[in-house]
Design an enzyme around this catalytic site. Structure first.
Site, PDB file in Angstrom:
ATOM      1  N   ARG A   1      15.084 -17.644  28.469  1.00  0.00           N
ATOM      2  CA  ARG A   1      14.777 -17.268  27.367  1.00  0.00           C
ATOM      3  C   ARG A   1      15.569 -18.249  26.083  1.00  0.00           C
ATOM      4  NH1 ARG A   1      16.981 -11.154  28.004  1.00  0.00           N
ATOM      5  NH2 ARG A   1      17.964 -12.021  28.731  1.00  0.00           N
TER       6      ARG A   1
ATOM      7  N   LYS B   1      21.368 -15.322  25.499  1.00  0.00           N
ATOM      8  CA  LYS B   1      22.447 -15.229  26.138  1.00  0.00           C
ATOM      9  C   LYS B   1      24.320 -14.879  25.510  1.00  0.00           C
ATOM     10  CE  LYS B   1      22.411 -12.376  29.602  1.00  0.00           C
ATOM     11  NZ  LYS B   1      22.786  -9.991  29.104  1.00  0.00           N
TER      12      LYS B   1
ATOM     13  N   TYR C   1      23.036 -11.556  22.434  1.00  0.00           N
ATOM     14  CA  TYR C   1      23.487 -10.161  22.866  1.00  0.00           C
ATOM     15  C   TYR C   1      25.020 -11.028  23.514  1.00  0.00           C
ATOM     16  CZ  TYR C   1      18.956  -8.464  23.876  1.00  0.00           C
ATOM     17  OH  TYR C   1      17.938  -7.812  23.460  1.00  0.00           O
TER      18      TYR C   1
ATOM     19  N   HIS D   1      27.572  -8.129  24.479  1.00  0.00           N
ATOM     20  CA  HIS D   1      27.915  -6.461  25.860  1.00  0.00           C
ATOM     21  C   HIS D   1      29.113  -7.481  25.624  1.00  0.00           C
ATOM     22  CE1 HIS D   1      24.276  -5.598  26.124  1.00  0.00           C
ATOM     23  NE2 HIS D   1      23.865  -7.449  26.591  1.00  0.00           N
TER      24      HIS D   1
ATOM     25  N   GLU E   1      22.724  -6.100  20.675  1.00  0.00           N
ATOM     26  CA  GLU E   1      22.518  -4.652  21.137  1.00  0.00           C
ATOM     27  C   GLU E   1      23.451  -3.715  19.960  1.00  0.00           C
ATOM     28  OE1 GLU E   1      26.857  -6.359  22.861  1.00  0.00           O
ATOM     29  OE2 GLU E   1      24.606  -7.334  22.684  1.00  0.00           O
TER      30      GLU E   1
ATOM     31  N   SER F   1      15.049  -3.991  26.558  1.00  0.00           N
ATOM     32  CA  SER F   1      15.356  -2.657  27.427  1.00  0.00           C
ATOM     33  C   SER F   1      13.959  -1.840  28.815  1.00  0.00           C
ATOM     34  CB  SER F   1      15.814  -1.521  26.835  1.00  0.00           C
ATOM     35  OG  SER F   1      17.246  -1.264  26.854  1.00  0.00           O
TER      36      SER F   1
ATOM     37  N   ASP G   1      19.078  13.138  33.159  1.00  0.00           N
ATOM     38  CA  ASP G   1      19.320  13.209  32.175  1.00  0.00           C
ATOM     39  C   ASP G   1      20.250  14.156  31.590  1.00  0.00           C
ATOM     40  OD1 ASP G   1      18.139  10.837  29.687  1.00  0.00           O
ATOM     41  OD2 ASP G   1      19.191  12.853  28.752  1.00  0.00           O
TER      42      ASP G   1
ATOM     43  N   SER H   1      21.102  16.489  34.964  1.00  0.00           N
ATOM     44  CA  SER H   1      22.225  16.191  35.419  1.00  0.00           C
ATOM     45  C   SER H   1      23.235  16.902  35.360  1.00  0.00           C
ATOM     46  CB  SER H   1      21.942  14.206  35.021  1.00  0.00           C
ATOM     47  OG  SER H   1      23.041  13.647  35.992  1.00  0.00           O
TER      48      SER H   1
ATOM     49  N   VAL I   1      20.137  -1.348  35.827  1.00  0.00           N
ATOM     50  CA  VAL I   1      20.129  -2.283  34.904  1.00  0.00           C
ATOM     51  C   VAL I   1      21.159  -2.089  33.666  1.00  0.00           C
ATOM     52  CG1 VAL I   1      18.883  -2.278  33.095  1.00  0.00           C
ATOM     53  CG2 VAL I   1      18.110  -1.447  34.893  1.00  0.00           C
TER      54      VAL I   1
ATOM     55  N   ILE J   1      23.885  -3.375  34.143  1.00  0.00           N
ATOM     56  CA  ILE J   1      25.267  -4.272  34.581  1.00  0.00           C
ATOM     57  C   ILE J   1      25.463  -4.775  33.608  1.00  0.00           C
ATOM     58  CG2 ILE J   1      23.874  -5.731  35.234  1.00  0.00           C
ATOM     59  CD1 ILE J   1      26.524  -4.835  37.498  1.00  0.00           C
ATOM     60  N   ASP J   2      24.882  -5.515  32.627  1.00  0.00           N
ATOM     61  CA  ASP J   2      25.912  -6.183  31.526  1.00  0.00           C
ATOM     62  C   ASP J   2      26.831  -5.232  30.838  1.00  0.00           C
ATOM     63  OD1 ASP J   2      24.145  -8.399  30.604  1.00  0.00           O
ATOM     64  OD2 ASP J   2      22.193  -6.764  30.592  1.00  0.00           O
TER      65      ASP J   2
ATOM     66  N   VAL K   1      21.605  -8.011  38.806  1.00  0.00           N
ATOM     67  CA  VAL K   1      21.373  -9.402  38.261  1.00  0.00           C
ATOM     68  C   VAL K   1      21.634  -8.596  36.789  1.00  0.00           C
ATOM     69  CG1 VAL K   1      20.032 -10.751  37.069  1.00  0.00           C
ATOM     70  CG2 VAL K   1      19.608  -9.878  39.483  1.00  0.00           C
TER      71      VAL K   1
END
Length: 369
Positions: A15, A75, A94, A96, A118, A134, A198, A220, A267, A269-270, A298
Site C-alpha cells: 500500500r 503502516k 496507523y 497500534h 486507528e 477492518s 459477541d 459469548s 485479525v 494481531i496488530d 499476519v
C-alpha cells in the site's frame, strides 16, 4: 504545507499513504507533496502518475523525512524510519502502539506529533479510519483460513463450503464488530457453518437480524467460547478495544483442545492478538503451528490487496490530511474532537490513555499539547 510520502518498507506491504488522486487534491489546495520513487508501484501508480498529479519525486526516504512537515504513511514506522523523525514533525499513519513498547519509546523520544488512524472516532462511536481496513481484513480472514485448511498447508483438509453429501466446515468468529461481520459474510457466502460470538446485546440483535438462519449468533461466555472453539475447523479472532492491547480470549490450554489441523486467524494481531499463542507473522511466512493448530497472524493483511486497500483507506484519511495541512495540526485537532482522539504521542508525551495505561506512561490530555 510540505507533505511527504515514503515507500512502505514493512514485509510485503504494497500500500501507499497517498494515491495520485489524493496528491492532486492536496496540491490543488496549495500544498507541496514529495513522494519517494516507486512508492506507488504496489497499486499500479508509477512515478509519472505522481508527477502528473503535481508531486515531486524523491530518490530516498531520507529525502522525504528530512524535508516534509507531515509524513503520510500506511503502516507504523519501522525502526529505521523512526530514527529519521524530528521534533514537531507530523506523522499521520496507523500506529497500534499498545502492544509495541519499542515503537512508542522511539516516537516519544523523537518529539514528533503522531496521529494514529486507528483511534480517530466519529459521531456514531465508530473508528472510520480503521473501518475500511477492518472490512478488508475480515473478508481476507476467511480466504486465508480456507487456504490454511488445505492438507498440504498443515490444515485439516476441509473445504469450508462442503459438497453435496458432506458437511461444510465450521467457522467460529469471535467478535461481531466490523471485522467479525465481514468475516461472517464471507463465510456465509461460501456456505460454511458459521457461528458468531459477541457480548453486546445490540450487536447480537443486529447480527441476528442480518444473517437470520444463515449464521448462528451466540452470547459469548467462557463456556460458550470453549464449546464453539473446540468444535471449530476455523476460528477468526476479531476483537478490538480501541487503542488498547487486545484481550487474550483464547488461552493456550483451549488451543490445545482444538482439532489437530484446525486453523486460527488472528485479525487482532496488530493490537497484540486475542489468542494466547499468537505471534505476528508476515505474508512471506504467514503461518506456524502450535499444538497441531495452524496459526495465521499476519499483521498487515490488507497489504496483500494493496490497490483496493489503498483507495479505500484514502477515501477516509484524505479529509483529515487536508484539514491538518490547511490549518496546522493544533487547529485541525481543536476544530475536530474526533481527530483529536487520533493524537497518540506529541512532543515527547503520550496523549492516548489506553496506550499510556498499557505501557506505563504518564497520560497527558491531547488538549494540553
Amino acid at each position: 504545507m510540505f507533505i511527504g510520502v515514503p515507500k512502505e518498507i514493512k514485509n510485503h506491504e504494497y500500500r501507499v499513504g497517498l494515491t495520485p488522486e489524493s496528491v492532486a487534491e492536496l496540491v490543488s489546495h496549495g500544498h507541496n507533496v514529495i513522494v519517494e520513487t516507486n512508492a506507488g508501484a504496489g497499486i499500479g501508480a508509477d512515478d509519472d502518475a505522481y508527477r502528473a498529479a503535481g508531486a515531486e519525486i524523491a530518490e530516498t526516504a531520507a529525502d522525504i523525512f528530512a524535508n516534509a512537515e507531515m509524513i503520510v504513511k500506511v503502516k507504523e514506522p519501522q525502526a529505521v524510519e523512526r530514527a529519521m523523525l524530528r521534533e514537531g514533525q507530523i506523522l499521520y499513519t496507523y500506529l497500534h502502539l499498545a502492544p509495541d513498547p519499542e515503537q512508542t519509546k522511539d516516537l516519544v523520544n523523537s518529539g514528533a506529533v503522531c496521529i494514529a488512524y486507528e483511534t480517530v472516532t466519529d459521531d456514531n462511536g465508530g473508528l472510520p479510519l480503521l473501518k475500511p481496513m477492518s472490512q478488508v481484513a475480515g473478508r481476507m480472514s476467511i480466504q486465508a483460513g480456507a487456504s490454511a485448511l488445505e492438507k498440504a498447508k498443515g490444515g485439516l483438509g476441509v473445504l469450508l463450503g462442503g459438497v453435496p453429501g458432506v458437511k461444510p466446515g465450521k467457522v467460529v468468529v469471535i467478535g461481531g464488530g466490523v471485522v467479525g461481520f465481514n468475516a461472517a459474510q464471507m463465510a456465509v457466502g461460501l456456505h460454511a457453518d458459521v457461528t458468531i460470538l459477541d457480548r453486546n446485546p445490540a450487536v447480537l440483535e443486529k447480527l441476528e437480524n442480518h444473517f437470520e438462519a444463515s449464521a448462528k449468533v451466540v452470547y459469548s461466555t467462557k463456556a460458550a467460547l470453549e464449546e464453539e472453539v473446540t468444535n471449530a475447523d476455523l476460528v477468526v479472532g476479531a476483537v478490538l478495544i480501541p487503542g488498547a492491547a487486545a484481550p487474550k480470549l483464547v488461552t493456550r490450554d483451549l488451543i490445545s483442545k482444538m482439532k489437530p489441523g484446525a486453523v486460527v486467524v488472528d485479525v487482532a494481531i496488530d493490537q497484540g492478538g486475542c489468542f494466547e499463542t499468537s505471534n505476528a507473522t508476515t505474508h512471506a511466512e504467514p503461518t506456524y503451528v502450535v499444538d497441531d493448530v495452524v496459526h495465521y497472524c499476519v499483521a498487515n493483511m490488507p497489504g496483500a490487496v494493496a490497490r483496493t486497500s489503498t483507495y479505500a483507506l484514502n477515501n477516509v484519511t484524505l479529509p483529515h490530511a487536508l484539514a491538518i495541512a490547511n490549518n496546522g495540526w493544533k487547529q485541525a485537532l481543536a476544530d475536530n474532537r474526533h481527530l483529536m482522539n487520533g493524537l497518540n504521542v506529541a512532543h515527547g508525551k503520550v496523549t492516548y490513555k489506553a496506550v499510556a495505561d498499557d505501557l506505563g506512561y504518564e497520560f497527558v490530555a491531547p488538549e494540553l499539547c
